[in-house]
Design a protein around this motif. Structure first.
Motif, PDB file in Angstrom:
ATOM      1  N   LEU A  84      44.877  32.955  51.264  1.00 29.81           N
ATOM      2  CA  LEU A  84      44.122  33.956  52.021  1.00 29.81           C
ATOM      3  C   LEU A  84      44.431  35.361  51.517  1.00 29.81           C
ATOM      4  CD1 LEU A  84      42.313  34.802  54.405  1.00 29.81           C
ATOM      5  CD2 LEU A  84      44.363  34.699  55.864  1.00 29.81           C
ATOM      6  N   THR A  85      45.695  35.639  51.267  1.00 30.31           N
ATOM      7  CA  THR A  85      46.085  36.953  50.756  1.00 30.31           C
ATOM      8  C   THR A  85      45.450  37.215  49.397  1.00 30.31           C
ATOM      9  OG1 THR A  85      48.189  36.889  51.955  1.00 30.31           O
ATOM     10  CG2 THR A  85      48.044  38.396  50.091  1.00 30.31           C
ATOM     11  N   ARG A  86      45.433  36.191  48.551  1.00 32.39           N
ATOM     12  CA  ARG A  86      44.798  36.323  47.230  1.00 32.39           C
ATOM     13  C   ARG A  86      43.302  36.593  47.399  1.00 32.39           C
ATOM     14  NH1 ARG A  86      44.781  33.682  42.126  1.00 32.39           N
ATOM     15  NH2 ARG A  86      42.882  34.315  41.054  1.00 32.39           N
ATOM     16  N   LEU A  87      42.662  35.869  48.294  1.00 33.56           N
ATOM     17  CA  LEU A  87      41.223  36.032  48.502  1.00 33.56           C
ATOM     18  C   LEU A  87      40.888  37.445  48.955  1.00 33.56           C
ATOM     19  CD1 LEU A  87      38.559  34.125  48.678  1.00 33.56           C
ATOM     20  CD2 LEU A  87      38.854  34.476  51.140  1.00 33.56           C
ATOM     21  N   VAL A  88      41.635  37.943  49.933  1.00 28.71           N
ATOM     22  CA  VAL A  88      41.376  39.287  50.449  1.00 28.71           C
ATOM     23  C   VAL A  88      41.605  40.334  49.356  1.00 28.71           C
ATOM     24  CG1 VAL A  88      42.089  41.012  52.144  1.00 28.71           C
ATOM     25  CG2 VAL A  88      41.873  38.614  52.827  1.00 28.71           C
ATOM     26  N   GLY A  89      42.567  40.049  48.469  1.00 27.96           N
ATOM     27  CA  GLY A  89      42.843  40.971  47.371  1.00 27.96           C
ATOM     28  C   GLY A  89      41.756  41.024  46.317  1.00 27.96           C
ATOM     29  N   GLU A  90      40.849  40.026  46.326  1.00 26.39           N
ATOM     30  CA  GLU A  90      39.742  39.983  45.351  1.00 26.39           C
ATOM     31  C   GLU A  90      38.522  40.717  45.916  1.00 26.39           C
ATOM     32  OE1 GLU A  90      39.409  38.543  42.298  1.00 26.39           O
ATOM     33  OE2 GLU A  90      41.416  37.683  42.121  1.00 26.39           O
ATOM     34  N   HIS A  91      38.729  41.883  46.462  1.00 22.10           N
ATOM     35  CA  HIS A  91      37.685  42.682  47.116  1.00 22.10           C
ATOM     36  C   HIS A  91      36.449  42.819  46.219  1.00 22.10           C
ATOM     37  CE1 HIS A  91      35.652  46.261  48.766  1.00 22.10           C
ATOM     38  NE2 HIS A  91      36.279  45.987  49.907  1.00 22.10           N
ATOM     39  N   GLY A  92      35.281  42.446  46.750  1.00 25.51           N
ATOM     40  CA  GLY A  92      34.041  42.612  46.009  1.00 25.51           C
ATOM     41  C   GLY A  92      33.735  41.528  44.994  1.00 25.51           C
ATOM     42  N   ASN A  93      34.552  40.475  44.929  1.00 22.31           N
ATOM     43  CA  ASN A  93      34.336  39.407  43.947  1.00 22.31           C
ATOM     44  C   ASN A  93      33.377  38.361  44.532  1.00 22.31           C
ATOM     45  OD1 ASN A  93      34.396  37.368  42.057  1.00 22.31           O
ATOM     46  ND2 ASN A  93      36.633  37.216  41.961  1.00 22.31           N
ATOM     47  N   GLY A  94      32.121  38.418  44.140  1.00 20.99           N
ATOM     48  CA  GLY A  94      31.107  37.502  44.645  1.00 20.99           C
ATOM     49  C   GLY A  94      31.097  36.157  43.968  1.00 20.99           C
ATOM     50  N   ARG A  95      32.071  35.919  43.072  1.00 21.23           N
ATOM     51  CA  ARG A  95      32.144  34.641  42.367  1.00 21.23           C
ATOM     52  C   ARG A  95      33.389  33.853  42.763  1.00 21.23           C
ATOM     53  NH1 ARG A  95      29.882  36.062  36.251  1.00 21.23           N
ATOM     54  NH2 ARG A  95      27.873  36.908  36.971  1.00 21.23           N
ATOM     55  N   LEU A  96      33.924  34.165  43.934  1.00 21.75           N
ATOM     56  CA  LEU A  96      35.096  33.463  44.443  1.00 21.75           C
ATOM     57  C   LEU A  96      34.855  33.090  45.901  1.00 21.75           C
ATOM     58  CD1 LEU A  96      38.083  32.555  44.030  1.00 21.75           C
ATOM     59  CD2 LEU A  96      38.756  34.825  44.858  1.00 21.75           C
TER      60      LEU A  96
END
Length: 327
Positions: A84-96
């Motif tokens: 979850l922390t990794r996901l939130v850190g990928e701000h604006g990544n529409g391919r994840l």
């Protein structure tokens, strides 16, 4: 400049005629579902419910020609909050996107995660499923009543394992079972595992007395006789499985789990809508419908902001249940 011959003009006309059918009706290109480089994160180990859901969704999306070359990867840890922390850190990544469920909701509370599901972009709830109570084929417990009798006699000596951290579905289900049996939840010897794959080895090795996991995770082992199914946790029996519900067995409680998909924060409307569109088309595909039937998953589709409202309600519910159980 050379003038074009009739033959050349005929060739150009044929190209015009041949080109369009490459984008066949219903294909990912036509419906706008293709997302090149799409990656599905699984926030626990291989073999668990999130893993099975993500890999099934990726396979079915490709089989239905909605998109191609989806990468599924695992990032386990802390009940899903590392992912979850990794996901939130990928701000604006529409391919994840990330496969998740009730376990992540609980882990946010028990691990006091600084990142929560409120920080993500809700894409869709996909499925709902019951948990199952299983033992190894060599276990002395033949029925749920025998297990509960031993459990009530000495809770510490009857360890239960689950494929989620405290606060997750495989933890909440036995705690609700314990309360229904008159066992203090705080006295339960719960052993957490990071996903159903790790849990399975401990059940088969008799390192724990019994395990609680999603029905779709151990169907093969139940059907092969490696695991003995004692009960299902939902309000009704699971078709095709010979096991009573908890209520039928004298425990006045029931419990179901769910799974869905979230994406990073900061997506554009177009990126969010494309992910929701892909999952919506997947949900309607014959491939996904067959996978749900085969895995014993109930259809619980809820897209976009409706899923966001559901997540907020689940967060409040889990917080309330944990406090109620003294956990």
């Amino acid at each position: 400049m050379r003038s074009r011959t009739p033959l050349a003009l005929l060739g150009a006309a044929l190209l015009v005629l041949v080109g369009p059918p490459l984008l066949t009706p219903g294909s990912g290109a036509d419906t706008g579902t293709r997302i090149p480089g799409l990656r599905f994160m699984v926030p626990n180990s291989p073999g668990g419910g999130y893993d099975i859901t993500a890999r099934t969704a990726a396979k079915n999306a490709e089989e239905a020609d909605l998109t191609h070359d989806i990468e599924v990867f695992n990032l386990p840890g802390a009940g899903g909050t590392v992912g979850l922390t990794r996901l939130v850190g990928e701000h604006g990544n529409g391919r994840l996107a990330m496969s998740m469920g009730l376990g992540v909701v609980g882990a946010v509370h028990t691990n006091k995660s600084p990142r929560t599901l409120a920080d993500t972009t809700p894409i869709a709830r996909l499925t709902e499923e019951q948990d199952i109570v299983v033992v190894s084929k060599d276990s002395p417990y033949k029925t749920i009543q025998q297990l509960v009798a031993a459990w009530k006699k000495d809770p510490a000596e009857v360890p239960v394992g689950g494929g989620s951290s405290p606060g997750g579905p495989d933890h909440l289900a036995p705690m609700l079972m314990a309360r229904a049996a008159g066992i203090a939840p705080r006295s339960v010897n719960y052993v957490p595992f990071d996903g159903g794959g790790e849990l399975l080895a401990s059940i088969l090795g008799n390192k724990i007395a019994f395990g609680v996991s999603g029905v779709g995770e151990y169907l093969d082992q139940i059907r092969s006789g490696e695991l003995r199914l004692l009960a299902v946790t939902g309000p009704e029996r699971v078709p095709g499985l010979d096991a009573p519900t908890l209520r039928e067995s004298g425990l006045a409680t029931d419990f179901t789990n769910w799974r869905g998909i979230v994406a990073p924060p900061g997506l554009s409307d177009a990126e969010r809508d494309k992910l929701i569109g892909l999952v919506t088309e997947l949900h309607g595909s014959k491939q996904w419908q067959e996978s749900m039937r085969r895995n014993g998953w109930d259809d619980a589709f809820l897209p976009g902001e409706e899923f966001g409202d559901f997540l907020r309600a689940q967060d409040r519910r889990v917080d309330s249940v944990l406090k109620e159980l003294g956990l």
